[in-house]
Design a protein around this motif. Structure first.
Motif, PDB file in Angstrom:
ATOM      1  N   LEU A 110      -1.187   9.346  32.599  1.00  0.00           N
ATOM      2  CA  LEU A 110      -2.430   8.842  32.012  1.00  0.00           C
ATOM      3  C   LEU A 110      -2.833   9.657  30.789  1.00  0.00           C
ATOM      4  O   LEU A 110      -3.316   9.099  29.785  1.00  0.00           O
ATOM      5  CB  LEU A 110      -3.554   8.865  33.053  1.00  0.00           C
ATOM      6  CG  LEU A 110      -3.391   7.902  34.238  1.00  0.00           C
ATOM      7  CD1 LEU A 110      -4.570   8.047  35.198  1.00  0.00           C
ATOM      8  CD2 LEU A 110      -3.279   6.455  33.756  1.00  0.00           C
ATOM      9  N   GLY A 111      -2.638  10.970  30.856  1.00  0.00           N
ATOM     10  CA  GLY A 111      -2.960  11.814  29.711  1.00  0.00           C
ATOM     11  C   GLY A 111      -2.093  11.513  28.501  1.00  0.00           C
ATOM     12  O   GLY A 111      -2.583  11.471  27.364  1.00  0.00           O
ATOM     13  N   GLY A 136      -3.284   8.265  26.950  1.00  0.00           N
ATOM     14  CA  GLY A 136      -4.536   8.457  26.233  1.00  0.00           C
ATOM     15  C   GLY A 136      -4.365   9.195  24.918  1.00  0.00           C
ATOM     16  O   GLY A 136      -4.947   8.812  23.898  1.00  0.00           O
ATOM     17  N   ARG A 162      -2.924   6.998  22.189  1.00  0.00           N
ATOM     18  CA  ARG A 162      -3.734   5.868  21.733  1.00  0.00           C
ATOM     19  C   ARG A 162      -5.058   6.276  21.111  1.00  0.00           C
ATOM     20  O   ARG A 162      -5.673   5.483  20.400  1.00  0.00           O
ATOM     21  CB  ARG A 162      -4.005   4.930  22.917  1.00  0.00           C
ATOM     22  CG  ARG A 162      -2.747   4.265  23.460  1.00  0.00           C
ATOM     23  CD  ARG A 162      -3.082   3.210  24.496  1.00  0.00           C
ATOM     24  NE  ARG A 162      -1.879   2.516  24.956  1.00  0.00           N
ATOM     25  CZ  ARG A 162      -1.884   1.516  25.827  1.00  0.00           C
ATOM     26  NH1 ARG A 162      -3.035   1.091  26.325  1.00  0.00           N
ATOM     27  NH2 ARG A 162      -0.755   0.941  26.190  1.00  0.00           N
ATOM     28  N   VAL A 163      -5.520   7.490  21.363  1.00  0.00           N
ATOM     29  CA  VAL A 163      -6.797   7.946  20.832  1.00  0.00           C
ATOM     30  C   VAL A 163      -6.523   8.947  19.712  1.00  0.00           C
ATOM     31  O   VAL A 163      -5.906   9.983  19.937  1.00  0.00           O
ATOM     32  CB  VAL A 163      -7.659   8.599  21.935  1.00  0.00           C
ATOM     33  CG1 VAL A 163      -8.963   9.111  21.337  1.00  0.00           C
ATOM     34  CG2 VAL A 163      -7.941   7.588  23.041  1.00  0.00           C
TER      35      VAL A 163
END
Length: 363
Positions: A72-73, A76, A79-80
């Motif tokens: 998940l990290g 993220g 994408r961020v």
């Protein structure tokens, strides 16, 4: 272990085995040390089979938490687009701390959660990866050792270390790797490469926290053992690999690649450093056959920057700025790595027959 292996070009199987051993053995050892400390301090009330079941459960939870936080990290961070490159190391550190906290809260192994999440994040192409690695490698472990007490432990640490290096380690390697048909020369190298890192020093603080008698001397002994044999073994690994004939002719790092997102645009800027033995040397830009939505826009050579043309030949030591659409960035990086390893004809030996059958062109 990881920093040493980067400088010793070994077969992937040996490198993977040593890295896996160096990382995954920490979590069960942490559980064992904590359990034994409880026994030594008189606080343990559980039978051995219950402790074993608890250890398995903690490892399973730690593994699940580490995989979840790492995946998940990574999604993220890709994408961020953070406003500053300096925030990426802090974000990665925050994710690792979150993995530890979640693992402990769920009664799992926080150590294994940290290791697995870090392994997943480190194996993913993250923005500003070089900055993150530099930040992580710069973190230091605070020490409880007093220099005045350490000389008394040199002889005991040397004796214990020699037993581990000459007797215990070779026997364990022979017993565990013979099943997988490792050649004798690789077994010899594995026996020598049993480095001990900072984790044993951290574990030696557990008995001190539990006020176990003699824990201070134990800490000093472990500290001296780790430092002494790391200093002796690590520099000898390249020589040992060459003597056993298991090293590679290529340097361990011939192509250094770092990427950064272009803000809200669906594109990345990739910085590529051509190593001293990379076979990118002499390859002209058009011969790279990069994906259509990517291009080398700048070359820095001898501190002089210029915009390359299709016939510009790359050289050792060049810094390349590659701009690529996010959708093809990974393909462009893979292509550069292929040419760096095999030269300008990389891919032609195997791709044409497959592409003819599938009706596609080589990329």
């Amino acid at each position: 272990m990881f920093s040493v292996l980067r400088r010793v070009p070994l077969p992937e199987r040996l490198t993977g085995l040593l890295e896996a051993e160096s990382g995954f053995n920490d979590a069960p050892v942490v559980i064992a040390v904590v359990a034994l400390t409880g026994v030594a301090s008189g606080h343990a009330q559980h039978s051995w089979w219950l402790l074993a079941a608890e250890a398995v459960a903690e490892l399973a939870v730690g593994l699940a938490v580490g995989l979840t936080v790492g995946r998940l990290g990574a999604i993220g961070l890709r994408r961020v687009a953070l406003p500053s490159s300096g925030l990426y190391p802090i974000a990665v550190l925050g994710l690792v701390l979150a993995a530890y906290g979640a693992g402990v809260t769920l009664h799992g192994s926080g150590f294994l959660a940290v290791y697995v999440s870090s392994l997943v994040l480190g194996s993913t192409r993250l923005p500003h990866g070089a900055a993150v690695r530099g930040f992580a490698e710069g973190l230091l472990l605070g020490l409880l050792a007093s220099p005045g007490r350490l000389p008394a432990q040199i002889l005991p640490a040397t004796a214990i270390g020699l037993v581990l290096l000459v007797v215990a380690r070779p026997i364990s390697v022979l017993v565990t790797t013979s099943w997988f048909r490792f050649p004798p020369r690789e077994q010899v190298f594995l026996s020598w490469a049993g480095l001990r890192g900072a984790v044993p020093i951290v574990l030696a603080t557990v008995p001190m926290a539990g006020h176990v008698p003699g824990s201070g001397e134990l800490f000093d002994l472990v500290f001296v053992l780790v430092v002494l044999f790391t200093v002796l073994q690590a520099p000898a690994l390249p020589w040992m690999a060459r003597r056993l004939g298991i090293g590679s002719e290529l340097s361990a790092m011939e192509l250094d690649v770092e990427s950064s997102p272009l803000g809200a645009l669906a594109a990345d800027v990739v910085h590529v450093r051509v190593g001293s033995r990379s076979r990118l040397h002499g390859v002209e830009i058009f011969e790279l056959r990069l994906p259509e939505e990517s291009n080398i826009t700048l070359v820095i050579r001898d501190r002089h920057a210029f915009v390359p043309g299709p016939r510009t030949a790359l050289q050792h030591g060049d810094d390349l700025i590659l701009v690529a659409a996010a959708s093809v960035r990974r393909r462009a990086e893979n292509r550069l790595e292929e040419v760096s390893a095999a030269g300008k004809l990389a891919g032609w030996a195997t791709l044409p027959r497959q592409d003819t059958r599938k009706g596609t062109k080589p990329h």
